[in-house]
Scaffold this motif. Structure first.
Motif, PDB file in Angstrom:
ATOM      1  N   ILE A  97       0.842  -1.203   0.000  1.00 18.69           N
ATOM      2  CA  ILE A  97       0.000   0.000   0.000  1.00 18.69           C
ATOM      3  C   ILE A  97       0.874   1.248   0.000  1.00 18.69           C
ATOM      4  CG2 ILE A  97      -1.620   1.346   1.395  1.00 18.69           C
ATOM      5  CD1 ILE A  97      -2.813  -1.385   2.277  1.00 18.69           C
ATOM      6  N   TRP A 127      -6.949   2.886   0.851  1.00 24.96           N
ATOM      7  CA  TRP A 127      -6.560   2.051   1.993  1.00 24.96           C
ATOM      8  C   TRP A 127      -7.504   2.211   3.190  1.00 24.96           C
ATOM      9  CZ3 TRP A 127      -4.960   5.345   6.030  1.00 24.96           C
ATOM     10  CH2 TRP A 127      -4.666   6.664   5.632  1.00 24.96           C
ATOM     11  N   THR A 159      -5.333  -5.696   7.657  1.00 27.74           N
ATOM     12  CA  THR A 159      -6.152  -4.876   6.766  1.00 27.74           C
ATOM     13  C   THR A 159      -7.594  -4.886   7.255  1.00 27.74           C
ATOM     14  OG1 THR A 159      -6.491  -6.776   5.309  1.00 27.74           O
ATOM     15  CG2 THR A 159      -4.699  -5.272   4.750  1.00 27.74           C
TER      16      THR A 159
END
Length: 316
Positions: free
Chosen positions: A189, A281, A303
């Protein structure tokens, strides 16, 4: 109304709680987005600073009864002391924080002092509004570092604070930004967001390093990789242990600065910045799923990097 309540060590539960009643000088905010902070994940596992039962949530945005869209600065300072007079309301000796010392925004509604409201510009979505508070931390840290355009910047930790430090540094003209994180997903990311390099540890020499983890090992790494005369800004709160060689600090004339929260100007700058960022994100979950996602993140799920809770459905 529904609220996510910290009820016991390691436990958060969705419960019905009384409606907040605004007191003198307060307004009601209908919550649209409230971010789960790493400090809350740590605080539920290790109560002390946060004491159950508590409705947490200090990173939030919503609208008032008249429809005004706002983001809330959760730092409550006395406004009278020497530090407040110098502009350091974030380090006021009597400071309190919404969601820590008073009920927060993991709820459908929350009553807050009117002077904590910052009106949102038109067109700024709720996802971006929900990121203003962590972004303000990064803006403040960048300012403490001297806002050094052209600097080689290292960031330890690719959570929300680390990524916002990276994005603020990029906006500020950093020449090169490298990010370290143990999670391969988070490193990916960081690379997608523009990091020049991302690995498990920092490996170069840097003018500025932001430690967004705050463990003894990351404290040590932040100084080991800092050039002589450089500055390490510590934002993370994972461990109270310093973990570094003071003689190395002295001989290299290196500086370590603690960075806590933000000042009003930092908050305003964050509002201006977040609308232009890639926030892929960040993911929003209904408040009704709050206990599940909070517990998963607390137990080590990597995540989403940033989870926002909303009383309604997922939104942009």
């Amino acid at each position: 109304m529904k609220a996510l309540v910290f009820t016991a060590p390691g436990t958060v539960e969705l419960r019905e709680v009384p409606e907040p009643v605004p007191g003198p000088g307060e307004v009601l905010v209908h919550v649209a987005a409230s971010g789960i902070c790493g400090s809350e994940l740590h605080g539920v596992r290790h109560p002390g600073f946060r004491v159950p039962p508590l409705v947490m949530g200090h990173e939030f945005a919503g609208h008032t009864d008249d429809g005004t869209r706002v983001v809330v600065n959760p730092i409550l300072s006395c406004g009278r002391c020497d530090l407040c007079a110098l502009g350091g309301r974030n380090v006021c000796r009597e400071r309190r924080i919404i969601g820590v010392h008073t009920p927060g925004a993991f709820a459908e509604r929350v009553a807050v002092p009117a002077d904590t409201l910052v009106t949102l510009p038109g067109g700024l979505g709720w996802t971006a509004a929900g990121i203003v508070e962590p972004a303000a931390n990064a803006v403040h840290a960048w300012a403490l570092a001297g806002a050094p355009g052209g600097a080689r910047v290292g960031v330890i930790g690719a959570g929300a604070i680390g990524l916002t430090c990276m994005l603020v540094a990029a906006s500020g003209g950093a020449a090169r930004i490298e990010v370290a994180d143990r999670s391969a997903d988070r490193r990916e990311i960081a690379a997608q967001l523009g990091a020049d390099a991302a690995g498990p540890e920092l490996t170069g020499e840097y003018d500025v390093i932001f430690d967004a983890v705050g463990a003894a090992a990351t404290h040590e790494q932040s100084l080991a990789c800092l050039r002589p005369g450089g500055v390490a800004v510590w934002l993370g709160l994972a461990d109270s242990t310093a973990g570094f060689d003071a003689a190395h600090l002295v001989r290299g004339e290196k500086r370590v600065l603690g960075s806590f929260a933000y000042q009003g100007a930092d908050f305003a700058t964050a509002v201006d910045l977040v609308g232009g960022w890639d926030l892929s994100w960040v993911e929003t979950f209904p408040l009704t799923e709050g206990a599940e996602i909070f517990t998963a993140l607390m137990n080590g799920r990597a995540t989403p990097v940033k989870a926002l809770l909303a009383p309604g459905s997922r939104h942009p």
